[in-house]
Design a protein around this motif. Structure first.
Motif, PDB file in Angstrom:
ATOM      1  N   GLY A   1      26.318  39.589 -74.582  1.00  4.00           N
ATOM      2  CA  GLY A   1      27.709  39.267 -74.292  1.00  4.00           C
ATOM      3  C   GLY A   1      28.535  39.138 -75.544  1.00  4.00           C
ATOM      4  O   GLY A   1      28.060  39.366 -76.666  1.00  4.00           O
ATOM      5  N   ILE A   2      29.786  38.771 -75.364  1.00  2.00           N
ATOM      6  CA  ILE A   2      30.720  38.595 -76.471  1.00  2.00           C
ATOM      7  C   ILE A   2      30.855  37.103 -76.775  1.00  2.00           C
ATOM      8  O   ILE A   2      30.999  36.271 -75.877  1.00  2.00           O
ATOM      9  CB  ILE A   2      32.105  39.173 -76.112  1.00  2.00           C
ATOM     10  N   ILE A   3      30.801  36.759 -78.068  1.00  2.29           N
ATOM     11  CA  ILE A   3      30.934  35.374 -78.522  1.00  2.29           C
ATOM     12  C   ILE A   3      32.220  35.255 -79.331  1.00  2.29           C
ATOM     13  O   ILE A   3      32.545  36.117 -80.142  1.00  2.29           O
ATOM     14  CB  ILE A   3      29.721  34.973 -79.382  1.00  2.29           C
ATOM     15  N   ASN A   4      32.906  34.148 -79.122  1.00  7.99           N
ATOM     16  CA  ASN A   4      34.142  33.874 -79.851  1.00  7.99           C
ATOM     17  C   ASN A   4      33.978  32.649 -80.746  1.00  7.99           C
ATOM     18  O   ASN A   4      33.086  31.818 -80.537  1.00  7.99           O
ATOM     19  CB  ASN A   4      35.295  33.635 -78.871  1.00  7.99           C
ATOM     20  N   ALA A   5      34.832  32.559 -81.753  1.00 11.95           N
ATOM     21  CA  ALA A   5      34.827  31.398 -82.647  1.00 11.95           C
ATOM     22  C   ALA A   5      34.997  30.119 -81.841  1.00 11.95           C
ATOM     23  O   ALA A   5      35.758  30.071 -80.867  1.00 11.95           O
ATOM     24  CB  ALA A   5      35.942  31.527 -83.684  1.00 11.95           C
ATOM     25  N   SER A   6      34.240  29.073 -82.244  1.00 12.47           N
ATOM     26  CA  SER A   6      34.293  27.734 -81.649  1.00 12.47           C
ATOM     27  C   SER A   6      33.699  27.671 -80.240  1.00 12.47           C
ATOM     28  O   SER A   6      33.843  26.656 -79.552  1.00 12.47           O
ATOM     29  CB  SER A   6      35.730  27.189 -81.628  1.00 12.47           C
ATOM     30  N   ASP A   7      33.039  28.736 -79.814  1.00  5.82           N
ATOM     31  CA  ASP A   7      32.325  28.657 -78.532  1.00  5.82           C
ATOM     32  C   ASP A   7      31.181  27.650 -78.639  1.00  5.82           C
ATOM     33  O   ASP A   7      30.498  27.565 -79.672  1.00  5.82           O
ATOM     34  CB  ASP A   7      31.751  30.025 -78.151  1.00  5.82           C
ATOM     35  N   THR A   8      30.954  26.891 -77.591  1.00  6.19           N
ATOM     36  CA  THR A   8      29.832  25.959 -77.535  1.00  6.19           C
ATOM     37  C   THR A   8      28.947  26.299 -76.337  1.00  6.19           C
ATOM     38  O   THR A   8      29.378  26.966 -75.397  1.00  6.19           O
ATOM     39  CB  THR A   8      30.310  24.503 -77.428  1.00  6.19           C
ATOM     40  N   ASP A   9      27.733  25.835 -76.422  1.00  3.86           N
ATOM     41  CA  ASP A   9      26.767  26.032 -75.324  1.00  3.86           C
ATOM     42  C   ASP A   9      26.600  27.512 -74.964  1.00  3.86           C
ATOM     43  O   ASP A   9      26.626  27.908 -73.799  1.00  3.86           O
ATOM     44  CB  ASP A   9      27.182  25.231 -74.088  1.00  3.86           C
TER      45      ASP A   9
ATOM     46  N   THR B   1      26.579  26.349 -85.901  1.00  9.05           N
ATOM     47  CA  THR B   1      26.666  24.944 -86.314  1.00  9.05           C
ATOM     48  C   THR B   1      25.610  24.066 -85.669  1.00  9.05           C
ATOM     49  O   THR B   1      25.315  22.971 -86.161  1.00  9.05           O
ATOM     50  CB  THR B   1      28.059  24.380 -85.977  1.00  9.05           C
ATOM     51  N   ASN B   2      25.022  24.506 -84.579  1.00 10.73           N
ATOM     52  CA  ASN B   2      24.004  23.689 -83.906  1.00 10.73           C
ATOM     53  C   ASN B   2      23.178  24.583 -82.983  1.00 10.73           C
ATOM     54  O   ASN B   2      23.685  25.530 -82.383  1.00 10.73           O
ATOM     55  CB  ASN B   2      24.654  22.574 -83.082  1.00 10.73           C
TER      56      ASN B   2
ATOM     57  N   ILE C   1      17.373  28.277 -75.212  1.00  6.61           N
ATOM     58  CA  ILE C   1      17.925  28.118 -76.552  1.00  6.61           C
ATOM     59  C   ILE C   1      19.434  28.339 -76.480  1.00  6.61           C
ATOM     60  O   ILE C   1      19.901  29.374 -75.993  1.00  6.61           O
ATOM     61  CB  ILE C   1      17.300  29.099 -77.551  1.00  6.61           C
ATOM     62  N   VAL C   2      20.178  27.359 -76.993  1.00 11.01           N
ATOM     63  CA  VAL C   2      21.643  27.360 -76.874  1.00 11.01           C
ATOM     64  C   VAL C   2      22.261  27.168 -78.254  1.00 11.01           C
ATOM     65  O   VAL C   2      21.798  26.332 -79.039  1.00 11.01           O
ATOM     66  CB  VAL C   2      22.105  26.245 -75.910  1.00 11.01           C
ATOM     67  N   TYR C   3      23.317  27.955 -78.556  1.00 12.01           N
ATOM     68  CA  TYR C   3      24.030  27.871 -79.833  1.00 12.01           C
ATOM     69  C   TYR C   3      25.389  27.204 -79.648  1.00 12.01           C
ATOM     70  O   TYR C   3      26.017  27.319 -78.592  1.00 12.01           O
ATOM     71  CB  TYR C   3      24.312  29.275 -80.388  1.00 12.01           C
ATOM     72  N   ASP C   4      25.837  26.536 -80.730  1.00 17.75           N
ATOM     73  CA  ASP C   4      27.251  26.190 -80.905  1.00 17.75           C
ATOM     74  C   ASP C   4      27.777  27.034 -82.066  1.00 17.75           C
ATOM     75  O   ASP C   4      27.126  27.138 -83.108  1.00 17.75           O
ATOM     76  CB  ASP C   4      27.440  24.706 -81.226  1.00 17.75           C
ATOM     77  N   ILE C   5      28.943  27.624 -81.885  1.00 15.62           N
ATOM     78  CA  ILE C   5      29.517  28.521 -82.883  1.00 15.62           C
ATOM     79  C   ILE C   5      30.702  27.843 -83.570  1.00 15.62           C
ATOM     80  O   ILE C   5      31.555  27.237 -82.908  1.00 15.62           O
ATOM     81  CB  ILE C   5      29.986  29.842 -82.231  1.00 15.62           C
ATOM     82  N   GLY C   6      30.742  27.954 -84.909  1.00 16.19           N
ATOM     83  CA  GLY C   6      31.834  27.356 -85.676  1.00 16.19           C
ATOM     84  C   GLY C   6      33.097  28.207 -85.634  1.00 16.19           C
ATOM     85  O   GLY C   6      33.119  29.326 -85.119  1.00 16.19           O
ATOM     86  N   ASN C   7      34.169  27.659 -86.231  1.00 15.74           N
ATOM     87  CA  ASN C   7      35.466  28.354 -86.186  1.00 15.74           C
ATOM     88  C   ASN C   7      35.617  29.399 -87.277  1.00 15.74           C
ATOM     89  O   ASN C   7      36.657  30.061 -87.377  1.00 15.74           O
ATOM     90  CB  ASN C   7      36.619  27.348 -86.262  1.00 15.74           C
ATOM     91  N   SER C   8      34.590  29.581 -88.138  1.00 13.42           N
ATOM     92  CA  SER C   8      34.687  30.573 -89.211  1.00 13.42           C
ATOM     93  C   SER C   8      34.037  31.903 -88.828  1.00 13.42           C
ATOM     94  O   SER C   8      33.803  32.745 -89.695  1.00 13.42           O
ATOM     95  CB  SER C   8      34.025  30.025 -90.489  1.00 13.42           C
TER      96      SER C   8
END
Length: 218
Positions: free
Chosen positions: A105-113, A149-150, A201-208
């Motif tokens: 899928g597509i991931i965007n900045a600051s996406d969580t879970d 970030t996590n 497994i779950v990611y948190d994505i930062g704003n950069s």
């Protein structure tokens, strides 16, 4: 009837000796059965075999006549007696991609879970498996901690492959040198024998986050 403990054996390098205090009276013309039990150490090597044998000679079996008092009585059957062979075995763990593994899928900045990977663990029918650690390798284009970030490791209880309130958080962390190891899981993740458990497994994505970055693990 109930079993009676006759003795706890003295274990030698290649033999076990039992001293029956008070003796065991075997009635004339009759017989009695004796059962040998053992306890195993916790670190027994898988594949080790165990077998007991008894060569019924005067050296190995001692007794006295109940009326005559003659010691030792003659042992007439000199055919060796063998136990069945017992093999120490341990549980096995099968690992595969879960049936509801998240799709690309597509991931965007600051996406969580952001669900990235569902792992299926199946234990064999020997014993429960305490999962101790999981090491994951990043195969995407970035491991920058300002971007990822996590990372969460979840017990995916309903096995949907989607984070929800039924999931249990087992561990969190971030990538170090392109990998992450979740350890100390044995008190959290147990796969019952002949059963299956799922981990998400779950990611948190930062704003950069920048364009064209990819995210994948194995």
């Amino acid at each position: 009837s109930t079993d009676n403990l006759l003795d706890v054996g003295t274990i030698g390098s290649d033999s076990i000796e039992f001293i029956i205090s008070g003796g065991l009276t075997i009635t004339n013309g009759a017989g009695k059965n004796v059962l040998i039990l053992c306890n195993l150490v916790s670190n027994i090597v898988a594949g080790a075999t165990m077998q007991l044998s008894l060569l019924a000679t005067d050296d190995n079996v001692a007794g006295s006549g109940a009326q005559s008092g003659f010691t030792p009585v003659a042992v007439t059957d000199t055919n060796p007696i063998y136990s069945n062979i017992f093999r120490a075995d341990t549980g096995e763990l099968t690992i595969s991609t879960g049936e509801n593994n998240p799709t690309t899928g597509i991931i965007n900045a600051s996406d969580t879970d952001v669900e990235l990977l569902q792992i299926k663990f199946t234990a064999s029918n020997i014993e429960d498996i305490n999962l101790q650690s999981i090491r994951l390798i990043n195969t995407g284009s970035t491991v920058d901690s300002t971007i990822i970030t996590n990372i969460e490791l979840l017990m995916d209880a309903p096995a949907y492959g989607v984070k929800n309130s039924a999931d249990t958080l087992a561990a969190t962390g971030v990538f170090t040198s392109n990998e992450i190891t979740f350890s100390g899981l044995q008190d959290t993740i147990v796969i019952p024998k002949n059963d299956t458990r799922y981990i998400l497994i779950v990611y948190d994505i930062g704003n950069s986050l920048k364009g064209n970055e990819t995210f994948a693990i194995r």
